[in-house]
Enzyme design. Sequence first.
Site, PDB file in Angstrom:
ATOM      1  N   ASP A 192       4.809  -8.380  -8.743  1.00  0.00           N
ATOM      2  CA  ASP A 192       4.347  -8.706 -10.096  1.00  0.00           C
ATOM      3  C   ASP A 192       4.435 -10.188 -10.452  1.00  0.00           C
ATOM      4  O   ASP A 192       4.197 -10.562 -11.608  1.00  0.00           O
ATOM      5  CB  ASP A 192       5.154  -7.902 -11.127  1.00  0.00           C
ATOM      6  CG  ASP A 192       4.792  -6.427 -11.111  1.00  0.00           C
ATOM      7  OD1 ASP A 192       3.586  -6.131 -11.028  1.00  0.00           O
ATOM      8  OD2 ASP A 192       5.704  -5.580 -11.168  1.00  0.00           O
ATOM      9  N   ASP A 249      -2.680  -2.429  -8.645  1.00  0.00           N
ATOM     10  CA  ASP A 249      -2.315  -3.524  -9.543  1.00  0.00           C
ATOM     11  C   ASP A 249      -2.161  -4.852  -8.797  1.00  0.00           C
ATOM     12  O   ASP A 249      -2.380  -5.933  -9.357  1.00  0.00           O
ATOM     13  CB  ASP A 249      -0.990  -3.234 -10.255  1.00  0.00           C
ATOM     14  CG  ASP A 249      -0.831  -1.799 -10.722  1.00  0.00           C
ATOM     15  OD1 ASP A 249      -1.268  -0.881  -9.989  1.00  0.00           O
ATOM     16  OD2 ASP A 249      -0.248  -1.579 -11.792  1.00  0.00           O
TER      17      ASP A 249
END
Length: 405
Positions: free
Chosen positions: A122, A183
Amino acid sequence: MKVNKIIAGLGMAMLTACSLTPSQPIDVDSALEYCDGQIKKTLNDLHSADSIDYTMMPRNIMKGETQWNLRKATKEEWTAGFWPGVLWYDYEATQNDSIRLEAEKFTESLSFLAEIPAYDHDLGFLVFCSYGNGYRLTSNPEYKRVILAVSDSLATLYRPKVGTILSWPRNVEMFGGHNTIMDNMINLEMLFWAAKNGGNKKLYDIAVSHADKTMQNQFRDDYTSYHVAVYDTLTGECINRCTHQGYADNSMWARGQAWAIYGYTVVYRETKDPKYLDFAEKVTKVYLDRLPEDYIPYWDFSAPGIPDAPRDASAACVVASALLEMSTFFTGEKSATYKDAAVRMLASLDSDKYRGGETNHSLLLHSTGHWPAGSEIDASIIYADYYYMEALLRLKKLNEGKSIY
């Protein structure tokens, strides 16, 4: 199954109509003014205490609440970069120096990520949304240093045998191998940027490899995406495809498909390889074909309870922003079709149904975070606000004949 077929048919009809009938215009300046007002409400909330903690970032507002629930900016909190990004976009829209000061202070709370090993994938969300926008708008050399350092850190999660970036090191045992989630496609933009702005040129190759391997293994024949691909850590073979946040392993999770649309649009921009644009169009078509009438998806296209299932405004924001960029890669009717679809999404989001407005201090209502875990269902979520502002600013630039970058 019958409901999904009906919805797919309606979506195809609407896409055809979309290319023929102009959508209702959206007053972008008015929408950005609304965003600025909501952001100032949140800043007033944050400053109402004796002192403000710039490491505490807005995350969500649940039903019945008016103010943001805050989360500490830590390596585990994947959404911590979105609030600084929202502030940078607001500064871009308003040129208000007091907003810039707030953006700088919240951004600086993430500097520690340049000094520690990568926790998971992330880092692109955390740093490119905050430091990336900050550098784009200020050319602050410290921001560039952080981006390059964090890009090198993210690259340590790349496994050459597999060809992708490991998403969740902590979940290798749980998934039974090297896991890559859709993602992760969004984090490639930071690697591309670093490679052409003084970073290691190999970062470009890592991003391309990740995009190619994901294209090969994480999509069905109809171009809907799997949320998770699991690879054998020794051979690199894909051994499982499943979901973590979608309804089922064989369903199209709305935000996962949105990440794919956005991600491959970026990969085409950075490589100019037409295979990525062709692929972005294919993963976009299956999404657009199945949308409900207001162009805001249910949280999963096979969600139980449709048409009463929760929506996911965050997915709509991500796709709207991506389609505005995609429209710049074409001319004529195709360009207009993608822009028009994005405008339809933004017009729905700009309505009283989706605006936070008097309900709470967010920009948008009705996002869904993690339905299988019962987390953030039909809530206001900070990444929806981030991509909403990004899309509005892109539309404003396109309307003014300017580059969106």
